[in-house]
Design a protein around this motif. Structure first.
Motif, PDB file in Angstrom:
ATOM      1  N   ARG A  56       0.856  -1.118  -0.089  1.00  0.00           N
ATOM      2  CA  ARG A  56       0.196   0.099   0.118  1.00  0.00           C
ATOM      3  C   ARG A  56       0.916   1.406  -0.066  1.00  0.00           C
ATOM      4  O   ARG A  56       0.546   2.112  -0.810  1.00  0.00           O
ATOM      5  N   ARG A  57       1.902   1.344   0.851  1.00  0.00           N
ATOM      6  CA  ARG A  57       2.821   2.260   0.871  1.00  0.00           C
ATOM      7  C   ARG A  57       3.491   2.488  -0.353  1.00  0.00           C
ATOM      8  O   ARG A  57       3.907   3.859  -1.054  1.00  0.00           O
ATOM      9  N   ALA A  58       3.864   1.581  -1.036  1.00  0.00           N
ATOM     10  CA  ALA A  58       4.687   1.517  -2.454  1.00  0.00           C
ATOM     11  C   ALA A  58       3.720   2.011  -3.464  1.00  0.00           C
ATOM     12  O   ALA A  58       3.942   3.065  -4.136  1.00  0.00           O
ATOM     13  N   ALA A  59       2.427   1.933  -3.514  1.00  0.00           N
ATOM     14  CA  ALA A  59       1.289   2.387  -4.357  1.00  0.00           C
ATOM     15  C   ALA A  59       1.341   4.042  -4.206  1.00  0.00           C
ATOM     16  O   ALA A  59       0.995   4.458  -5.073  1.00  0.00           O
ATOM     17  N   ARG A  60       1.424   4.221  -2.935  1.00  0.00           N
ATOM     18  CA  ARG A  60       1.407   5.800  -2.694  1.00  0.00           C
ATOM     19  C   ARG A  60       2.629   6.675  -3.075  1.00  0.00           C
ATOM     20  O   ARG A  60       2.679   7.608  -2.806  1.00  0.00           O
ATOM     21  N   GLY A  61       3.763   5.974  -3.375  1.00  0.00           N
ATOM     22  CA  GLY A  61       4.888   6.331  -3.571  1.00  0.00           C
ATOM     23  C   GLY A  61       5.765   6.886  -2.160  1.00  0.00           C
ATOM     24  O   GLY A  61       6.674   7.239  -2.199  1.00  0.00           O
ATOM     25  N   GLU A  62       5.491   6.105  -1.305  1.00  0.00           N
ATOM     26  CA  GLU A  62       6.049   6.262  -0.005  1.00  0.00           C
ATOM     27  C   GLU A  62       7.119   5.011   0.479  1.00  0.00           C
ATOM     28  O   GLU A  62       7.599   5.214   1.451  1.00  0.00           O
TER      29      GLU A  62
END
Length: 406
Positions: free
Chosen positions: A115-121
């Motif tokens: 989920r964090r990867a999808a948000r660029g985090e």
């Protein structure tokens, strides 16, 4: 702009492409024109705008906050971003949840990382190549030794782009000796090393490699000197990370082809505009047949590469083997990009050999596409092996790599 690809392009895909085109021309290209001549860094503000567009989660399933789209849409966006700055089209790949998507059943911790990867985090850097190992990744010597509840990683890595700016580095290291020369691809494992942005992992030293292009971020040589990671940092099965490497190569090579096409498209468009404005002998140089034929040839080569890319992406999204075709499009598009961007400089004349025009950037970056994700010579070997036959052992290794994660 050409390339509707009516056999492939749905209304949704056209909208995705055109939206990415508008984003690139408004947000990416001005930043590239300003920062690339200074070898500046991709701004965090631009990265956040990319995250807001969902570009770091194009291939992440919707249940984890991504767009849940395929290689086709991913490459549509990559082509447009590369038309502005190839490094921006490349940093997009540092999202997409990396090898987490291929590493088997997700733990709650890894689901949160997705989920964090999808948000660029939660962006990654990949450490595969080594000072003495380029295309032959089965021969890596960096080692990871189990020590209680941890793994200890020792060895050198080369060409690790974004090592400092990433949130984690995926390191491929040997955890066991190969059982035989024929099975030297076994015994390699992948590890996720989390770290703060702007720094390297503990017990890891590194230096930026001086490059002639691909600016916007740093590419590192790394030396792991006993870097400790917890046991759950292992991605997928111990000793079988070569399967992870092999499984993702088709999409990675399609992505490189898309970046190559984007560079060439930018060079073409800039050349058309310049040819209409530049006057010699009392008329625009676009009136000269030599220039008109150059532009016609450039456009033809770009469109040929684009249509082959559409086919390859369709095969990838249907989960069909296309290792030859992926190598073909990577080989053809990267060779084409260098040719087209070189012709663009010729059309610009002396002005093209300055940093006052973007064509020199397209040319420098296009040269790299013939090297990374497997050199042109490696692609030719793959294609010729599939046409003429390869050793039984090598063929079995590749088949296992595909079937293992199918």
């Amino acid at each position: 702009m050409s390339g509707d690809g009516r056999g492939y392009m749905t209304e949704e895909r056209i909208l995705i492409r055109d939206t990415a085109r508008e984003f690139t021309m408004k947000e990416v290209l001005p930043v590239a024109n300003r920062l690339d001549p200074q070898q500046g860094t991709i701004p965090m503000e631009l990265r956040q705008k990319m995250a807001n567009m969902g570009y770091f989660g194009i291939r992440v399933p919707e249940e984890y906050g991504g767009l849940g789209l395929g290689a086709f849409e991913y490459c549509l966006v990559a082509e447009q971003l590369a038309r502005g700055w190839m490094s921006v089209a490349s940093i997009m790949a540092r999202g997409q949840a990396g090898w987490l998507r291929l590493g088997g059943k997700l733990s709650p911790k890894n689901a949160d990382r997705m989920r964090r990867a999808a948000r660029g985090e939660f962006l990654q850097a990949a450490a595969l190549s080594e000072p003495g190992t380029g295309s032959d990744l089965a021969s890596i010597s960096c080692r990871a030794v189990r020590d209680g509840d941890h793994w200890v990683i020792t060895g050198s890595k080369y060409w690790c782009t974004f090592a400092d700016g990433a949130d984690y580095i995926t390191v491929f290291a040997r955890t066991a000796p190969p059982p035989s020369a024929e099975k030297r691809f076994l015994g390699i494992s992948a590890f996720m090393i989390e770290k703060p942005r702007g720094s390297l992992p503990e017990n890891c030293e590194g230096n930026p490699i001086p490059k002639i292009g691909y600016f916007g971020w740093n590419t590192y040589e790394l030396s792991f000197q006993g870097t400790r990671v917890p046991a759950d940092a292992l991605i997928g099965e111990e000793g079988k990370a070569f399967y992870l490497m092999a499984h993702g190569l088709e999409a990675a090579r399609a992505h490189t082809a898309a970046r190559s096409i984007g560079l060439a498209q930018g060079a073409l468009e800039d050349s058309i505009a310049y040819a209409k404005e530049r006057k010699q002998f009392g008329m625009p140089i676009s009136e000269f047949q030599a220039i008109r034929f150059k532009i016609a040839t450039m456009a033809t080569k770009i469109e040929a590469a684009r249509q082959l890319l559409y086919y390859v992406c369709g095969e990838i999204d249907q989960n069909r083997r296309c290792d030859s075709e992926a190598s073909m499009v990577k080989y053809f598009a990267s060779e084409m990009a260098e040719e087209v961007t070189s012709e663009a400089i010729q059309i610009h004349g002396g002005a093209g050999y300055t940093k006052l025009h973007a064509v020199e950037r397209y040319w420098r970056d296009a040269r790299l596409t013939k090297i990374f994700e497997g050199t042109s010579e490696i692609q030719q070997r793959i294609i010729s092996d599939n046409l003429l036959g390869r050793s039984v052992t090598e063929r079995r290794m590749i088949e296992q790599a595909f079937e293992h994660l199918r």
